[in-house]
Enzyme design. Sequence first.
Site, PDB file in Angstrom:
ATOM      1  N   PHE A 184      28.118  33.237  53.261  1.00 35.57           N
ATOM      2  CA  PHE A 184      28.362  32.486  52.255  1.00 35.57           C
ATOM      3  C   PHE A 184      29.510  31.791  52.007  1.00 35.57           C
ATOM      4  O   PHE A 184      30.025  30.532  51.841  1.00 35.57           O
ATOM      5  CB  PHE A 184      28.388  33.429  50.727  1.00 35.57           C
ATOM      6  CG  PHE A 184      28.472  32.925  49.322  1.00 35.57           C
ATOM      7  CD1 PHE A 184      27.607  32.148  48.860  1.00 35.57           C
ATOM      8  CD2 PHE A 184      30.099  32.672  48.980  1.00 35.57           C
ATOM      9  CE1 PHE A 184      28.020  31.603  47.759  1.00 35.57           C
ATOM     10  CE2 PHE A 184      30.202  32.194  47.703  1.00 35.57           C
ATOM     11  CZ  PHE A 184      29.342  31.335  47.249  1.00 35.57           C
ATOM     12  N   CYS A 211      44.080  51.576  30.259  1.00 31.11           N
ATOM     13  CA  CYS A 211      44.690  50.805  31.590  1.00 31.11           C
ATOM     14  C   CYS A 211      46.233  50.903  31.272  1.00 31.11           C
ATOM     15  O   CYS A 211      46.977  51.079  30.000  1.00 31.11           O
ATOM     16  CB  CYS A 211      44.313  49.370  31.564  1.00 31.11           C
ATOM     17  SG  CYS A 211      45.418  47.956  30.748  1.00 31.11           S
ATOM     18  N   ASP A 228      22.845  36.109  55.874  1.00 24.82           N
ATOM     19  CA  ASP A 228      21.832  35.354  55.649  1.00 24.82           C
ATOM     20  C   ASP A 228      21.921  33.711  55.638  1.00 24.82           C
ATOM     21  O   ASP A 228      22.958  33.443  55.960  1.00 24.82           O
ATOM     22  CB  ASP A 228      21.346  35.971  54.026  1.00 24.82           C
ATOM     23  CG  ASP A 228      22.739  35.748  53.151  1.00 24.82           C
ATOM     24  OD1 ASP A 228      23.809  35.522  53.763  1.00 24.82           O
ATOM     25  OD2 ASP A 228      22.700  35.854  51.953  1.00 24.82           O
ATOM     26  N   GLN A 245      16.469  36.384  49.549  1.00 25.09           N
ATOM     27  CA  GLN A 245      16.723  35.039  49.256  1.00 25.09           C
ATOM     28  C   GLN A 245      15.430  34.419  48.732  1.00 25.09           C
ATOM     29  O   GLN A 245      14.300  35.081  48.191  1.00 25.09           O
ATOM     30  CB  GLN A 245      17.208  34.184  50.498  1.00 25.09           C
ATOM     31  CG  GLN A 245      18.630  34.659  50.870  1.00 25.09           C
ATOM     32  CD  GLN A 245      19.725  33.999  49.981  1.00 25.09           C
ATOM     33  OE1 GLN A 245      19.134  33.381  49.119  1.00 25.09           O
ATOM     34  NE2 GLN A 245      20.919  34.498  50.173  1.00 25.09           N
ATOM     35  N   CYS A 304      42.404  50.934  25.155  1.00 24.86           N
ATOM     36  CA  CYS A 304      42.181  50.556  26.592  1.00 24.86           C
ATOM     37  C   CYS A 304      43.090  51.448  27.370  1.00 24.86           C
ATOM     38  O   CYS A 304      44.323  51.752  26.878  1.00 24.86           O
ATOM     39  CB  CYS A 304      42.362  49.358  26.999  1.00 24.86           C
ATOM     40  SG  CYS A 304      42.484  48.993  28.718  1.00 24.86           S
ATOM     41  N   ASP A 311      31.010  41.618  52.983  1.00 26.73           N
ATOM     42  CA  ASP A 311      29.704  40.751  52.866  1.00 26.73           C
ATOM     43  C   ASP A 311      29.827  40.056  54.154  1.00 26.73           C
ATOM     44  O   ASP A 311      30.618  40.609  55.132  1.00 26.73           O
ATOM     45  CB  ASP A 311      30.176  39.239  51.875  1.00 26.73           C
ATOM     46  CG  ASP A 311      31.077  38.666  52.276  1.00 26.73           C
ATOM     47  OD1 ASP A 311      31.867  38.890  53.315  1.00 26.73           O
ATOM     48  OD2 ASP A 311      31.656  37.526  51.649  1.00 26.73           O
ATOM     49  N   SER A 312      28.647  39.279  54.706  1.00 23.24           N
ATOM     50  CA  SER A 312      28.507  38.861  55.991  1.00 23.24           C
ATOM     51  C   SER A 312      29.389  37.698  56.342  1.00 23.24           C
ATOM     52  O   SER A 312      29.382  37.560  57.484  1.00 23.24           O
ATOM     53  CB  SER A 312      27.064  38.546  56.218  1.00 23.24           C
ATOM     54  OG  SER A 312      26.780  37.237  55.345  1.00 23.24           O
ATOM     55  N   HIS A 338      44.492  45.404  33.441  1.00 24.81           N
ATOM     56  CA  HIS A 338      43.630  45.447  32.342  1.00 24.81           C
ATOM     57  C   HIS A 338      42.071  45.006  32.440  1.00 24.81           C
ATOM     58  O   HIS A 338      41.288  45.720  32.137  1.00 24.81           O
ATOM     59  CB  HIS A 338      44.253  44.740  31.113  1.00 24.81           C
ATOM     60  CG  HIS A 338      43.178  44.467  29.868  1.00 24.81           C
ATOM     61  ND1 HIS A 338      43.159  45.697  29.103  1.00 24.81           N
ATOM     62  CD2 HIS A 338      42.275  43.690  29.691  1.00 24.81           C
ATOM     63  CE1 HIS A 338      42.146  45.376  28.170  1.00 24.81           C
ATOM     64  NE2 HIS A 338      41.602  44.025  28.551  1.00 24.81           N
ATOM     65  N   ASP A 362      29.602  42.102  42.009  1.00 23.72           N
ATOM     66  CA  ASP A 362      30.908  42.023  42.416  1.00 23.72           C
ATOM     67  C   ASP A 362      31.142  40.374  42.010  1.00 23.72           C
ATOM     68  O   ASP A 362      30.363  39.528  41.788  1.00 23.72           O
ATOM     69  CB  ASP A 362      31.222  42.007  43.747  1.00 23.72           C
ATOM     70  CG  ASP A 362      30.641  40.593  44.556  1.00 23.72           C
ATOM     71  OD1 ASP A 362      29.408  40.475  44.574  1.00 23.72           O
ATOM     72  OD2 ASP A 362      31.274  39.701  44.748  1.00 23.72           O
ATOM     73  N   CYS A 376      48.036  48.508  28.641  1.00 21.32           N
ATOM     74  CA  CYS A 376      47.725  48.813  27.121  1.00 21.32           C
ATOM     75  C   CYS A 376      48.266  50.033  26.741  1.00 21.32           C
ATOM     76  O   CYS A 376      48.726  50.289  25.698  1.00 21.32           O
ATOM     77  CB  CYS A 376      46.249  48.820  26.930  1.00 21.32           C
ATOM     78  SG  CYS A 376      45.338  47.076  27.071  1.00 21.32           S
TER      79      CYS A 376
HETATM   80 ZN   LIG Z   1      44.005  47.644  28.975  1.00 23.77          ZN
END
Ligand SMILES: [Zn+2]
Lengths: 537, 415
Positions: free
Chosen positions: B95, B310, B145, B191, B308, B91-92, B339, B270, B313
């Site tokens: 923020f 991952c 911005d 914006q 899942c 990002d810039s 997860h 994000d 799991c």
């Molecule tokens: Zn998982």
Amino acid sequence: MSHLSLLRFHIQSSPATFSPRLGTVSLTRQSENTSLEVHTPGLIASTSRGVVPHLSGDHTRASEAIRWVHVPFESFLELSPPLPTLHPGPYPTHACLGFPPTKHILTMSLRDPADDRDMPPNGNEFVSALCLRGVRKVTPDEWRDYVLAAQPDVLVALSDIPFTSGSYSQKRITKSIERSASWLANILRPLPGRHVSAGATPHFPNVLVHMAGGTTPVARQAFSRSLLEPLFDKEAEAIKPLNNLDQGVAGYTFDLAPLHKSLSPTTAHTATKNGPVAAIDLFSAPPAPSVIEQVVSLIRTSLEPLPATKPRFVHSASSPHEILALIRDVGIDLFDAHWAQRAADIGVALDFVFPAPTTGGVSDAAPREIGHNFYDKQYSHDFSSFADTLRSCSAEQDDKRPSCVCMACAPSRPSEPLKHSRLDEAPPLHPPVPYTRAYMHHLLHTHEMAAHTLLTLHNLAVLDTFFAGVRRVLSEQPEIFSQEITRFEQIYDGKLGVLAEARKTWTEVSLARGKGRLAREKEKLKQDTLGTAVELN
Amino acid sequence: MQFEVLATCHTTRARASRMTLSHGVTSLPTFMPVATQAAIKGVTPQQVEGLGITLILNNTYHLNLRPGIGVLREAGGAHRLQGWNHNLLTDSGGFQLVSLNKFTTITEQGAFFASPFTGEPTMLTPEESISIQHAIGADIIMQLDDVVSSLTVGPRVAEAMQRSIRWLDRCIEFHEKSGKRDTQNLFAIVQGGLDPVLRDECLNEMIKRHDKVAGYAIGGLSGGEEKDIFWRIIRQCAEKLPADKPRYSMGIGFAEDLLVCVALGVDMADCVFPTRTARFGVALTFNGPLNLKLGKHAKDFNPIDSTCPCPTCKDGVSRATLHHTATHETAAAHAITLHNLAFQARVMGQARDSIMDGTFPAYLRRFFADYFGDAGYPEWCINALRSVGVDLLDGNPDAKVVKGDGAKWEYSDTA
Ligand SMILES: [Zn+2]
Ligand SMILES: [Zn+2]
């Protein structure tokens, strides 16, 4: 208990009761068709609340140093019945905590052997244990039921170690010995419904006994002798077919934390009636050489009458110097890695090898530190890998240093990347690049938890490599072992100044993150002897 | 950057595309985990890579403070510093500057603030922001911005929007002169607050710079505004932004928000939410979030989600075990973070496949039924998706509907 299999210990050569020895512990799991082997002298990884602090399951499994884990049971007393006793299927504790039985040997003790804080006294029929909800009394019968259900590979019988303040009277010591022996007898009673096939025992197969007697040599002697005495009448009947307690014991274990505490005169402790509230002392220095000598002597007193063929375990040794002394002067076989893991908690990457390096003119310089405090500013622009004495995956081919195979010095992708749609392409493989000191410095100062993950993996690998070095010397040139220890002691600072420095900066950085942060760290240290608080922000 | 739209949904505005950057291919729509200080909290880059994630975010404001541009330059950029070989977005810094520094003042020249380390007056100009992002070396960089909270009203909103356009021009000019355009791709940020007229004006101006930017972000949202307004602004922006550039909705991370945004034409998003909530013991599932700290999980030996892939799991780590370790052990935070990152990736991966297959509307209906079926559908999601032709209540007219933001949550039973 059909899955319990016997731990075997083979000593390659052992000329005397107290001499360094090379051995192999093996555990064959018939049901899994695997045999686990751990070469000794070697390490056992410590856990907190059942996990190796900072490591997710994939990391724990990927670490070659973690072959044997020690699990204190007490944190599970929060739930009734305790969690590992409830887990369905074979190897309940392994399954519950994510230690594959094909990879890990698992020892369970009621208490955390590194916890030396004051506790309410034990009774004739209970041990005071600590969990998040306070002090819990655990009786020998309960302990037997717990381990019967939790099925660790190896278990430590309850013993009465006083953790109350002050020196102990003759009467108290006698009581402690009697209780420990009777609690051991309890766990050695035959198990209900256990088939006694060839090679199997009617009782728990792998029971370790903590050697009682504190810092009183006579008491230690008395306890050891009591293990060998033939039992009669009711007592004999209870442990049938064993003739004495020692016959049912698979190995001897020594918790150094209470010994260090008693033998170090500087430490003042306040009595607590209502249970331990103090945080683990972050600033406790490693024991002085004179204390190590006394520890050696006390352990020898305990082992003297006992068979030398059984494995010997030490918990909470606090430096490589102490470990070497215990290997040389006693013949200890297995050590927990608690101190090395604790170093990872406070930002230290270990950096030492055995035998100590011969190059670099180290002998005339000031003693080397056994590691690096990555909080220190000197590392902020240092893009080398963690250790000077070990090579990383990017070292030149002709680099003669032993290699560190940890995931910080030799990162590897855990497995093939997941694909979440058919558009996903497998990303190109890149040659692994070791993590740098500058990155660690950055992560520590920004309180990123990944720092401790990488440091834990590294420190366990360094300690594992150290033990491999010890074993190599013992196997190839046993005659120089003693002189290599002397050289090691000359080269490496036995006061572990780097740990003291790191504890200070760790506290400062935690404080700089705010009072709340430090308070959460202190809260964590009230509960566990290892690990750091979860970074919530 | 190469950006290729591979398929568009026949009903909604969703599209599946392939974005090729200097560090490889990322297929869109995608969710980008946030590695604020050059680390996703508690997990290593190898683990992130193993989860099939190819694009993450670093925060410029934080990296500029620590480790600082000097270290980043010596390291050879943030990829090298953190051992991440895949795509990276920064990002810039604007923020964070505004949200973390009380005394930031904005002038035409840039953002004026006191250094949090030395207290010295410091200026972050558009040029400086791009210069820092050049040192970080991210594959996608953002214009500076003029950020105002989405709850701001009055002339300040228009001023910030117009200044953001002027700052975009300065960022473009600085970036073009740097010679980094081949390796680093500058995104504009639309914006205009919650005002459709201002948004439209901003869109018109920024679309004029179409050839000079690689993509567009929709900024100034996710600041506590009403969801009904949020989705309308997203819809307005996504509809108008050119189809041949990726669209990035900033600060979006709840699964329902992600899928609504995708349906409205967004490609990237994000948020710290999935990783942050993991540290508090909350695991995300297709049936809604699970607060593993709750007593009801204490003896539950099921994994978080048996389907899942991952590591957590797949290893069968149970809810009961995580209940025991969550918030006490960093290892539990790591396990749940792995997860949750996989969950976000799966939500978006299934969106990509269903867009390719022409079944995205059905995926939306199934997802919302599983996720909100028992707790009730958020009304704003129903409205937002109706606006692009999907009726979540189709075939289920009696479903429970809840007003407000409708975020589904398991509240704590202890404290
Ligand atoms: Zn998982
Ligand atoms: Zn290493």
